[in-house]
Design a protein around this motif. Structure first.
Motif, PDB file in Angstrom:
ATOM      1  N   MET A 105      12.022 -11.980 -20.299  1.00 47.34           N
ATOM      2  CA  MET A 105      10.862 -11.128 -20.530  1.00 47.34           C
ATOM      3  C   MET A 105      10.250 -10.642 -19.218  1.00 47.34           C
ATOM      4  O   MET A 105       9.749  -9.531 -19.134  1.00 47.34           O
ATOM      5  N   MET A 106      10.319 -11.473 -18.185  1.00 46.30           N
ATOM      6  CA  MET A 106       9.785 -11.051 -16.895  1.00 46.30           C
ATOM      7  C   MET A 106      10.626  -9.942 -16.270  1.00 46.30           C
ATOM      8  O   MET A 106      10.144  -9.191 -15.424  1.00 46.30           O
ATOM      9  N   SER A 107      11.877  -9.811 -16.719  1.00 49.83           N
ATOM     10  CA  SER A 107      12.741  -8.761 -16.184  1.00 49.83           C
ATOM     11  C   SER A 107      12.369  -7.377 -16.743  1.00 49.83           C
ATOM     12  O   SER A 107      12.767  -6.365 -16.193  1.00 49.83           O
ATOM     13  N   LEU A 108      11.597  -7.365 -17.840  1.00 46.53           N
ATOM     14  CA  LEU A 108      11.115  -6.097 -18.391  1.00 46.53           C
ATOM     15  C   LEU A 108       9.828  -5.708 -17.685  1.00 46.53           C
ATOM     16  O   LEU A 108       9.027  -6.559 -17.330  1.00 46.53           O
ATOM     17  N   SER A 109       9.628  -4.452 -17.506  1.00 38.72           N
ATOM     18  CA  SER A 109       8.367  -3.975 -16.924  1.00 38.72           C
ATOM     19  C   SER A 109       7.644  -3.182 -17.998  1.00 38.72           C
ATOM     20  O   SER A 109       7.637  -1.957 -17.989  1.00 38.72           O
ATOM     21  N   LEU A 110       7.054  -3.913 -18.937  1.00 40.92           N
ATOM     22  CA  LEU A 110       6.366  -3.250 -20.044  1.00 40.92           C
ATOM     23  C   LEU A 110       5.018  -2.735 -19.585  1.00 40.92           C
ATOM     24  O   LEU A 110       4.301  -3.399 -18.841  1.00 40.92           O
ATOM     25  N   ALA A 111       4.671  -1.529 -20.029  1.00 48.80           N
ATOM     26  CA  ALA A 111       3.424  -0.898 -19.624  1.00 48.80           C
ATOM     27  C   ALA A 111       2.632  -0.458 -20.853  1.00 48.80           C
ATOM     28  O   ALA A 111       3.196  -0.251 -21.938  1.00 48.80           O
ATOM     29  N   GLU A 112       1.349  -0.300 -20.683  1.00 47.85           N
ATOM     30  CA  GLU A 112       0.464   0.182 -21.732  1.00 47.85           C
ATOM     31  C   GLU A 112       1.007   1.480 -22.330  1.00 47.85           C
ATOM     32  O   GLU A 112       1.397   2.397 -21.607  1.00 47.85           O
TER      33      GLU A 112
END
Length: 86
Positions: free
Chosen positions: A50-57
């Motif tokens: 999950m930390m490998s994803l860069s999820l944004a608003e």
């Protein structure tokens, strides 16, 4: 298998603590839980994944659940993102 489109809502960014809370939420379910984003398919029960994803608003992702409690898992993860990853 259930695929649920979700929009990421977060007030403070989606890093450290929100990721840990998401992994904790996903780990409550017996079903496999994956987050699909930008062509990646990441195990939501894996903090490193999950930390490998860069999820944004505002980003659109797909939550994929598969297993005996897949409906409950899909709703739980959808709810997690809907309340702003708090």
């Amino acid at each position: 298998m259930i695929k649920t489109p979700v929009v990421v809502k977060t007030e403070q960014g989606f890093d450290g603590r929100p990721i840990a809370l998401l992994v904790q939420e996903a780990s409550q379910y017996a079903s496999k839980v994956y987050i699909q984003s930008d062509g990646k398919n990441i195990n939501a029960k894996s903090i490193m994944g999950m930390m490998s994803l860069s999820l944004a608003e505002g980003e659109e992702i797909t939550v994929v659940t598969d297993g005996e409690d897949e409906k409950k898992a899909a709703e739980g993860i959808r709810s997690f993102f809907a309340r702003g990853a708090k």
